[in-house]
Design an enzyme around this catalytic site. Sequence first.
Site: not given
Ligand code: OSB
Ligand code: MG
Length: 374
Positions: A139, A165, A167, A193, A218, A243, A267, A295
Site C-alpha cells: 500500500s 495499492k 492511495k 484506495d 477500495e 474496508d 482487517k 493492514g
Molecule cells: O485503508 O487500508 C487502509 C493504513 C492505515 C489506515 C488505513 C489503511 C492503511 C493501509 C496500510 O493501507 C496497509 C499496510 O499496513 O501496509
Molecule cells: Mg483501506
Amino acid sequence: MSLQIETITLREIRLPLVEPFRISSGVTTTRRTLLLEIIDADGASTWSECVAGDFPNYSPESIDTATLAIREWLAPRVLGRRFETPQEVSAALSEDLRGHEMAQAAIEMGAWALAATKAGRSLSSLLGGTRKRIRTGISIGIQNSPEELADKAEKALAEGYRKIKLKIKPGQDLPYLRAVRDRLGPDAPLMADANNAYTLDDTDHLLRLDDFDLVMVEQPLAWDDVARHAELQRRMRTPVCLDESITNISRAEDMIRLRAGRIINIKPGRVAGFTASKAIHDLCAANDIPVWCGGMLESGIGRAYNVALASLPNFTIPGDVSPSNRYWARDIVSPEWTMDANGWVDIPNGPGLGVEVDRERVEALTVERETLRE
Ligand code: OSB
Ligand code: MG
C-alpha cells in the site's frame, strides 16, 4: 485446553516509519502502537497488538479510547475467568457492548494465540489455514507528484509485490493513476484506495477510474456507508472493495445483498477479531466474494496475526501484509517478516505466533505501561 488469563500488560511503544504514510484523511510518521502481553494462569504467555491509530480518522477508535475500553470494560470480562475456546472469549467481550472493535480484537486475537501456544500449534493451523505461504501486495501512500508515485510503484513491482495499492484523494487521483499505469504497463496489478474521500456527487469523476483497469477501488465513499456504494457499483465497471464500512458480519451481508461491492478487505482489528473474520471469510466464500487481508501499519506482532489469517482458503487476493522492512528500520520480532522476489511470505509453523518478541527492544521503546489483573 482451557484458557484463564491472569494478567494483561498494556504498553504503548513508538515506532518511526521508514517513510511517512499519507492517506486522504491524514499522515502517520511515527506509529503509536498498543501492545498487550497476555499471561495465562498456567504460565503460558503471548503478545497481541491493538491496531487503533493515533487519531480517529479511520474509525471512531483511537489508541487512547482503546486503552480505556480495555482497562475499564473489556479486560474485566476475561481476567481470572475460565474459557474453553477463543470463541467463548469473543462472545464474552462483545455481549451488550457496542463498538470498540479494535480494543476487543486485541484481547480476542490474543486469546487465539494463547490457545495455539498452549496446544503447541501454529496460529494458522488453529484458525484452519490451508496455505504454507501467501502472496503479498503493498500500500503506497499519497505522494507529492505523479512521477514520484510512479517511481515508488515501479520499484515495488520490481521487488516482487503482487498487488500495488495507490492511495488517492480528490486532486491527487487521475493523473497519478495515469502515470503509474503508463510506467508499469497494462498487466501490472494496480488498485486505488480513497479512504472515504469522495461522495456520490463525484460519481462522474469516479467512473473515470474505469479507464485504468484497476483490480478494484477500495472504500471510495463514507466510512460507514453501504447503500451509496451500491449505487456507485451499479454504474462502475471496476469492482468496489469495502474496508471501513465492514465492521461486522451484518455489514458484509449488507454488501452482498445490496451488491455494494464485489470484494472485501478483512482487517481482523476492524471486526473485533478472528471469530468475526472467519465468519466473514466463510460468508464471502459461499457467495463467491474473494477477500484479502488489509493492514494497519502493524508491528511484527500484529503482522503475525494478519499472516495467519491470510492463510485461510478464500484469501485469494494478495494482502497489505508487506515485510517488516517496508515499514520499520528494525522490527520488534525475530525473525523479521520477509518476502521473496516473487512476493511470497512464508506462514510460520512453530507454535503460537511463530516469531519471538524482542523484549529488550520493546522495553526500550515503551512510553507507557500498565498491568491489569482481576
Ligand atoms: O485503508 O487500508 C487502509 C493504513 C492505515 C489506515 C488505513 C489503511 C492503511 C493501509 C496500510 O493501507 C496497509 C499496510 O499496513 O501496509
Ligand atoms: Mg483501506
